[in-house]
Design a protein around this motif. Structure first.
Motif, PDB file in Angstrom:
ATOM      1  N   ASP A  15       2.524  35.536  16.283  1.00  0.00           N
ATOM      2  CA  ASP A  15       2.472  34.683  15.202  1.00  0.00           C
ATOM      3  C   ASP A  15       3.459  35.014  14.605  1.00  0.00           C
ATOM      4  O   ASP A  15       3.365  33.781  13.351  1.00  0.00           O
ATOM      5  N   LEU A  16       3.788  36.135  13.993  1.00  0.00           N
ATOM      6  CA  LEU A  16       4.925  36.194  13.294  1.00  0.00           C
ATOM      7  C   LEU A  16       6.120  35.157  13.050  1.00  0.00           C
ATOM      8  O   LEU A  16       6.467  34.852  12.230  1.00  0.00           O
ATOM      9  N   ALA A  17       6.687  35.157  14.562  1.00  0.00           N
ATOM     10  CA  ALA A  17       7.186  34.068  14.896  1.00  0.00           C
ATOM     11  C   ALA A  17       7.244  32.588  14.710  1.00  0.00           C
ATOM     12  O   ALA A  17       7.972  32.332  13.972  1.00  0.00           O
ATOM     13  N   GLY A  18       6.143  32.100  14.756  1.00  0.00           N
ATOM     14  CA  GLY A  18       5.882  31.073  13.791  1.00  0.00           C
ATOM     15  C   GLY A  18       5.718  31.160  12.897  1.00  0.00           C
ATOM     16  O   GLY A  18       5.758  29.881  11.927  1.00  0.00           O
ATOM     17  N   VAL A  19       5.501  31.611  11.919  1.00  0.00           N
ATOM     18  CA  VAL A  19       5.404  32.092  10.594  1.00  0.00           C
ATOM     19  C   VAL A  19       7.353  32.325   9.832  1.00  0.00           C
ATOM     20  O   VAL A  19       7.301  31.408   9.607  1.00  0.00           O
ATOM     21  N   LEU A  20       8.077  32.980  11.175  1.00  0.00           N
ATOM     22  CA  LEU A  20       8.965  33.051  10.671  1.00  0.00           C
ATOM     23  C   LEU A  20       9.723  31.213  10.402  1.00  0.00           C
ATOM     24  O   LEU A  20      10.984  31.036  10.061  1.00  0.00           O
ATOM     25  N   VAL A  21       9.733  31.026  11.773  1.00  0.00           N
ATOM     26  CA  VAL A  21      10.451  29.404  11.645  1.00  0.00           C
ATOM     27  C   VAL A  21       9.607  28.818  11.211  1.00  0.00           C
ATOM     28  O   VAL A  21      10.511  28.017  10.944  1.00  0.00           O
ATOM     29  N   ILE A  22       8.633  28.832  10.893  1.00  0.00           N
ATOM     30  CA  ILE A  22       8.573  27.499   9.747  1.00  0.00           C
ATOM     31  C   ILE A  22       8.726  28.084   8.235  1.00  0.00           C
ATOM     32  O   ILE A  22       9.747  27.040   7.642  1.00  0.00           O
ATOM     33  N   ALA A  23       8.735  29.491   7.831  1.00  0.00           N
ATOM     34  CA  ALA A  23       9.820  29.492   6.819  1.00  0.00           C
ATOM     35  C   ALA A  23      11.387  29.375   6.581  1.00  0.00           C
ATOM     36  O   ALA A  23      11.748  29.148   5.578  1.00  0.00           O
ATOM     37  N   VAL A  24      11.958  29.337   7.676  1.00  0.00           N
ATOM     38  CA  VAL A  24      13.314  29.777   7.553  1.00  0.00           C
ATOM     39  C   VAL A  24      13.875  28.189   7.806  1.00  0.00           C
ATOM     40  O   VAL A  24      14.568  27.963   7.841  1.00  0.00           O
ATOM     41  N   GLY A  25      12.778  27.592   8.904  1.00  0.00           N
ATOM     42  CA  GLY A  25      13.075  25.757   8.580  1.00  0.00           C
ATOM     43  C   GLY A  25      13.111  24.962   7.487  1.00  0.00           C
ATOM     44  O   GLY A  25      13.730  23.496   7.042  1.00  0.00           O
ATOM     45  N   VAL A  26      12.054  25.729   6.740  1.00  0.00           N
ATOM     46  CA  VAL A  26      12.078  24.594   5.384  1.00  0.00           C
ATOM     47  C   VAL A  26      13.290  25.575   4.686  1.00  0.00           C
ATOM     48  O   VAL A  26      13.394  24.977   3.212  1.00  0.00           O
ATOM     49  N   ALA A  27      13.261  26.792   4.971  1.00  0.00           N
ATOM     50  CA  ALA A  27      14.892  26.720   3.019  1.00  0.00           C
ATOM     51  C   ALA A  27      15.728  25.865   4.184  1.00  0.00           C
ATOM     52  O   ALA A  27      16.903  25.963   3.408  1.00  0.00           O
ATOM     53  N   VAL A  28      15.749  26.316   5.382  1.00  0.00           N
ATOM     54  CA  VAL A  28      16.924  24.838   5.935  1.00  0.00           C
ATOM     55  C   VAL A  28      17.435  24.235   5.752  1.00  0.00           C
ATOM     56  O   VAL A  28      18.083  23.138   5.097  1.00  0.00           O
TER      57      VAL A  28
END
Length: 127
Positions: A15-28
């Motif tokens: 779950d944490l990885a999913g949230v981080l992927v979304i947050a980092v992906g949107v930021a990038v």
């Protein structure tokens, strides 16, 4: 540490990885969009690529989140109610993923990689 606790932690990490992927992906995607805009001063030219970057981040993050839900529900508490809730969660997230993929690619997933709106099956190239 009991097996159920380990599995619970693995689900939480997914779950944490999913949230981080979304947050980092949107930021990038946002940084890339900003840099492209800065060079050209054209928002319209880069908007589609930005949406695709954000959409891809959301799709990948959803896959991690679904994986975490499956692991926790099936391995930790496999009651009829929890499996039913899991089925609804997976259904909603699958619908979201499907909708995002159609939005990003502009075609149905079962259509070939050919032109939008058409199928490339049976089309021959002229030599």
């Amino acid at each position: 540490m009991p097996t159920k606790e380990i599995i619970q932690h693995i689900g939480t990490l997914l779950d944490l990885a999913g949230v981080l992927v979304i947050a980092v992906g949107v930021a990038v995607a946002t940084v890339v969009f900003g840099l492209r805009w800065w060079r050209t001063r054209q928002v319209v030219d880069h908007y589609r690529a930005y949406r695709q970057g954000v959409g891809r981040a959301i799709l990948l993050g959803l896959e991690f989140l679904v994986g975490g839900d499956i692991i926790r529900t099936v391995a930790v508490s496999p009651t009829f109610t929890s499996v039913g809730v899991l089925a609804l969660i997976v259904l909603v997230r699958t619908f979201l993923s499907f909708s995002l993929e159609v939005e990003l690619d502009g075609r149905w997933p079962w259509q070939g990689k050919g032109p939008i709106g058409g199928s490339s099956v049976g089309v021959r190239s002229a030599r």
